[in-house]
Each structure stands twice: as structure tokens, then as C-alpha cells.
Design a protein around this motif. Structure first.
Motif, PDB file in Angstrom:
ATOM      1  N   LEU A   2       1.483  -4.206  -0.013  1.00  0.00           N
ATOM      2  CA  LEU A   2       1.312  -4.563   1.385  1.00  0.00           C
ATOM      3  C   LEU A   2       0.160  -3.767   1.990  1.00  0.00           C
ATOM      4  O   LEU A   2      -0.022  -2.591   1.690  1.00  0.00           O
ATOM      5  CB  LEU A   2       2.598  -4.281   2.156  1.00  0.00           C
ATOM      6  N   ARG A   3      -0.612  -4.413   2.854  1.00  0.00           N
ATOM      7  CA  ARG A   3      -1.750  -3.777   3.512  1.00  0.00           C
ATOM      8  C   ARG A   3      -1.549  -3.848   5.020  1.00  0.00           C
ATOM      9  O   ARG A   3      -1.259  -4.918   5.556  1.00  0.00           O
ATOM     10  CB  ARG A   3      -3.035  -4.493   3.131  1.00  0.00           C
ATOM     11  N   TYR A   4      -1.722  -2.684   5.666  1.00  0.00           N
ATOM     12  CA  TYR A   4      -1.521  -2.614   7.111  1.00  0.00           C
ATOM     13  C   TYR A   4      -2.712  -1.963   7.795  1.00  0.00           C
ATOM     14  O   TYR A   4      -3.363  -1.095   7.231  1.00  0.00           O
ATOM     15  CB  TYR A   4      -0.255  -1.809   7.447  1.00  0.00           C
ATOM     16  N   GLY A   5      -2.938  -2.379   9.000  1.00  0.00           N
ATOM     17  CA  GLY A   5      -3.967  -1.782   9.831  1.00  0.00           C
ATOM     18  C   GLY A   5      -3.614  -2.000  11.288  1.00  0.00           C
ATOM     19  O   GLY A   5      -2.564  -2.539  11.618  1.00  0.00           O
ATOM     20  N   ARG A   6      -4.506  -1.574  12.138  1.00  0.00           N
ATOM     21  CA  ARG A   6      -4.308  -1.711  13.584  1.00  0.00           C
ATOM     22  C   ARG A   6      -4.868  -3.046  14.051  1.00  0.00           C
ATOM     23  O   ARG A   6      -5.702  -3.662  13.400  1.00  0.00           O
ATOM     24  CB  ARG A   6      -5.004  -0.556  14.296  1.00  0.00           C
ATOM     25  N   ASN A   7      -4.439  -3.481  15.225  1.00  0.00           N
ATOM     26  CA  ASN A   7      -4.926  -4.748  15.751  1.00  0.00           C
ATOM     27  C   ASN A   7      -6.291  -4.574  16.436  1.00  0.00           C
ATOM     28  O   ASN A   7      -6.790  -3.467  16.565  1.00  0.00           O
ATOM     29  CB  ASN A   7      -3.901  -5.406  16.679  1.00  0.00           C
ATOM     30  N   ALA A  37       2.176   4.189  14.703  1.00  0.00           N
ATOM     31  CA  ALA A  37       3.475   4.594  14.159  1.00  0.00           C
ATOM     32  C   ALA A  37       4.023   3.521  13.227  1.00  0.00           C
ATOM     33  O   ALA A  37       4.616   3.844  12.191  1.00  0.00           O
ATOM     34  CB  ALA A  37       4.453   4.878  15.290  1.00  0.00           C
ATOM     35  N   ALA A  38       3.818   2.245  13.545  1.00  0.00           N
ATOM     36  CA  ALA A  38       4.296   1.161  12.691  1.00  0.00           C
ATOM     37  C   ALA A  38       3.558   1.157  11.357  1.00  0.00           C
ATOM     38  O   ALA A  38       4.154   0.894  10.312  1.00  0.00           O
ATOM     39  CB  ALA A  38       4.130  -0.178  13.396  1.00  0.00           C
ATOM     40  N   VAL A  39       2.278   1.459  11.370  1.00  0.00           N
ATOM     41  CA  VAL A  39       1.502   1.531  10.131  1.00  0.00           C
ATOM     42  C   VAL A  39       2.024   2.670   9.269  1.00  0.00           C
ATOM     43  O   VAL A  39       2.272   2.517   8.073  1.00  0.00           O
ATOM     44  CB  VAL A  39      -0.005   1.714  10.414  1.00  0.00           C
ATOM     45  N   ALA A  40       2.219   3.837   9.881  1.00  0.00           N
ATOM     46  CA  ALA A  40       2.656   5.020   9.137  1.00  0.00           C
ATOM     47  C   ALA A  40       4.073   4.882   8.608  1.00  0.00           C
ATOM     48  O   ALA A  40       4.433   5.527   7.627  1.00  0.00           O
ATOM     49  CB  ALA A  40       2.546   6.261  10.023  1.00  0.00           C
ATOM     50  N   ALA A  41       4.877   4.031   9.214  1.00  0.00           N
ATOM     51  CA  ALA A  41       6.273   3.886   8.802  1.00  0.00           C
ATOM     52  C   ALA A  41       6.461   2.849   7.695  1.00  0.00           C
ATOM     53  O   ALA A  41       7.568   2.655   7.219  1.00  0.00           O
ATOM     54  CB  ALA A  41       7.122   3.510  10.010  1.00  0.00           C
ATOM     55  N   SER A  42       5.408   2.195   7.267  1.00  0.00           N
ATOM     56  CA  SER A  42       5.521   1.130   6.279  1.00  0.00           C
ATOM     57  C   SER A  42       5.620   1.725   4.872  1.00  0.00           C
ATOM     58  O   SER A  42       4.694   2.366   4.385  1.00  0.00           O
ATOM     59  CB  SER A  42       4.298   0.210   6.367  1.00  0.00           C
ATOM     60  N   VAL A  43       6.767   1.498   4.232  1.00  0.00           N
ATOM     61  CA  VAL A  43       7.043   2.068   2.918  1.00  0.00           C
ATOM     62  C   VAL A  43       6.350   1.239   1.829  1.00  0.00           C
ATOM     63  O   VAL A  43       6.275   0.018   1.915  1.00  0.00           O
ATOM     64  CB  VAL A  43       8.566   2.112   2.679  1.00  0.00           C
ATOM     65  N   ASN A  44       5.842   1.922   0.796  1.00  0.00           N
ATOM     66  CA  ASN A  44       5.207   1.273  -0.357  1.00  0.00           C
ATOM     67  C   ASN A  44       4.061   0.355   0.055  1.00  0.00           C
ATOM     68  O   ASN A  44       3.950  -0.765  -0.425  1.00  0.00           O
ATOM     69  CB  ASN A  44       6.239   0.509  -1.191  1.00  0.00           C
ATOM     70  N   ALA A  45       3.248   0.839   0.947  1.00  0.00           N
ATOM     71  CA  ALA A  45       2.128   0.051   1.446  1.00  0.00           C
ATOM     72  C   ALA A  45       0.902   0.947   1.534  1.00  0.00           C
ATOM     73  O   ALA A  45       0.973   2.153   1.314  1.00  0.00           O
ATOM     74  CB  ALA A  45       2.464  -0.516   2.828  1.00  0.00           C
ATOM     75  N   ILE A  46      -0.221   0.350   1.843  1.00  0.00           N
ATOM     76  CA  ILE A  46      -1.438   1.109   2.100  1.00  0.00           C
ATOM     77  C   ILE A  46      -1.947   0.684   3.470  1.00  0.00           C
ATOM     78  O   ILE A  46      -1.804  -0.481   3.868  1.00  0.00           O
ATOM     79  CB  ILE A  46      -2.503   0.902   1.000  1.00  0.00           C
ATOM     80  N   GLY A  47      -2.497   1.626   4.191  1.00  0.00           N
ATOM     81  CA  GLY A  47      -2.997   1.304   5.514  1.00  0.00           C
ATOM     82  C   GLY A  47      -3.810   2.446   6.055  1.00  0.00           C
ATOM     83  O   GLY A  47      -4.057   3.445   5.374  1.00  0.00           O
ATOM     84  N   TYR A  48      -4.249   2.302   7.277  1.00  0.00           N
ATOM     85  CA  TYR A  48      -4.991   3.372   7.948  1.00  0.00           C
ATOM     86  C   TYR A  48      -4.412   3.519   9.339  1.00  0.00           C
ATOM     87  O   TYR A  48      -3.908   2.574   9.934  1.00  0.00           O
ATOM     88  CB  TYR A  48      -6.494   3.059   7.999  1.00  0.00           C
ATOM     89  N   THR A  49      -4.471   4.748   9.815  1.00  0.00           N
ATOM     90  CA  THR A  49      -3.949   5.049  11.138  1.00  0.00           C
ATOM     91  C   THR A  49      -4.555   6.359  11.614  1.00  0.00           C
ATOM     92  O   THR A  49      -5.286   7.014  10.861  1.00  0.00           O
ATOM     93  CB  THR A  49      -2.403   5.116  11.099  1.00  0.00           C
ATOM     94  N   SER A  50      -4.273   6.745  12.810  1.00  0.00           N
ATOM     95  CA  SER A  50      -4.726   8.037  13.326  1.00  0.00           C
ATOM     96  C   SER A  50      -3.958   9.152  12.642  1.00  0.00           C
ATOM     97  O   SER A  50      -2.786   9.002  12.305  1.00  0.00           O
ATOM     98  CB  SER A  50      -4.487   8.119  14.829  1.00  0.00           C
ATOM     99  N   MET A  51      -4.625  10.290  12.446  1.00  0.00           N
ATOM    100  CA  MET A  51      -3.984  11.382  11.723  1.00  0.00           C
ATOM    101  C   MET A  51      -2.771  11.942  12.444  1.00  0.00           C
ATOM    102  O   MET A  51      -1.894  12.508  11.813  1.00  0.00           O
ATOM    103  CB  MET A  51      -4.975  12.494  11.419  1.00  0.00           C
ATOM    104  N   GLY A  52      -2.672  11.775  13.734  1.00  0.00           N
ATOM    105  CA  GLY A  52      -1.516  12.252  14.465  1.00  0.00           C
ATOM    106  C   GLY A  52      -0.241  11.516  14.086  1.00  0.00           C
ATOM    107  O   GLY A  52       0.850  11.957  14.418  1.00  0.00           O
TER     108      GLY A  52
END
Length: 147
Positions: A2-7, A37-52
Motif C-alpha cells: 500500500l502507498r500513502y501520501g498527503r492530499n 497521522a493517518a499516513v503514519a498509522a498505516s500498517v505494512n505500507a509506505i508513505g511520506y509525512t511530516s517528521m512530527g
């Protein structure tokens, strides 16, 4: 995977598109989420988010540049600019030229730029200003630099 990013409303996505995708578009298989937070909470996925939003169980990936050098994401490499995908966050204040800041905005800036405020920045998972950056920001805002 799964791939996640911001809108598209996210400054994080705009930065990612400029710096990582060289101005290109996301693949249609990237799921765009409205919050980091939704990106960071995605298990077994790859994505990008803010370091906070670096949550427990989330692994930061090292970047290998064209010359084969590895750049790890940690406080030191982020602060010195060695990690290539970093950006500063700014606070902009809209005030008429020559007029003083309103009391609430002044109190906010004093707090953010205080050692205690910068400790809260760190506790939130972000990189606080160095002492010289903090003092320079206070001076630029016309605020007293004495603690």
C-alpha cells in the motif's frame, strides 16, 4: 504494498512533488489522505509525512543519492541539511507596518521563541531552532533576546 501520501491541500504533498518527484504527479495507486497521522498509522505500507508524525513502529528510510551516499533521517542530518528532503516551517504574522503586534500575537511569538516553547517543539517530534537561530528570530521580530 500500500502507498500513502498527503492530499493536494497539503504543503507536505507540494514539497514532496517538487523535491522527490521533480514536479511530477503521484501514481494513481497512491492513496491520498487528509492528515499526516493517518499516513503514519498505516500498517505494512509506505508513505511520506511530516517528521512530527513519526509514530512508534514507523521506520524512517535512508536515502541513497546518485553518488551512492546514504543519508539517514535523524535530528543531526535534518538540522544540517544533509538529508535531502527537509524543509523549514515558518510563522508569518500579518501586521500593519510601523504598528506594534497585538498583545495575543506578541505573547504567542514570545512563547514559541522561548526555550520552553522550543522544548515543546522538540516534544512534538520536530527539530527546534538552535540557540543562535532562536536569538536571530527574536531579534528579527523585534522582541527582547534576554530570557
Amino acid at each position: 504494498m500500500l502507498r500513502y501520501g498527503r492530499n493536494t491541500a497539503s504543503g507536505t504533498q507540494g514539497f514532496f512533488r517538487r523535491r522527490v518527484l521533480c514536479g511530477g504527479d503521484m501514481q494513481p495507486t497512491v492513496n491520498e489522505l487528509s492528515g499526516s497521522a493517518a499516513v503514519a498509522a498505516s500498517v505494512n505500507a509506505i508513505g511520506y509525512t511530516s517528521m512530527g508524525f513519526h509514530a512508534s513502529g514507523v521506520k524512517w528510510l535512508a536515502i541513497i543519492d546518485a553518488a551512492g551516499h546514504t543519508h539517514r533521517a535523524d535530528a543531526q542530518t535534518l538540522r544540517c541539511g544533509d538529508y535531502p528532503f527537509t524543509r523549514p516551517l515558518y510563522i508569518y504574522v500579518n501586521k500593519p507596518p510601523g504598528k506594534p503586534l497585538d498583545p495575543l500575537t506578541l505573547a504567542f511569538l514570545v512563547r514559541v521563541l522561548s526555550p520552553e516553547g522550543q522544548a515543546q517543539v522538540s516534544q512534538a517530534g520536530y527539530i527546534p531552532l538552535t540557540e543562535s537561530q532562536r536569538l536571530a528570530a527574536l531579534q528579527a521580530a523585534g522582541l527582547p533576546t534576554a530570557a
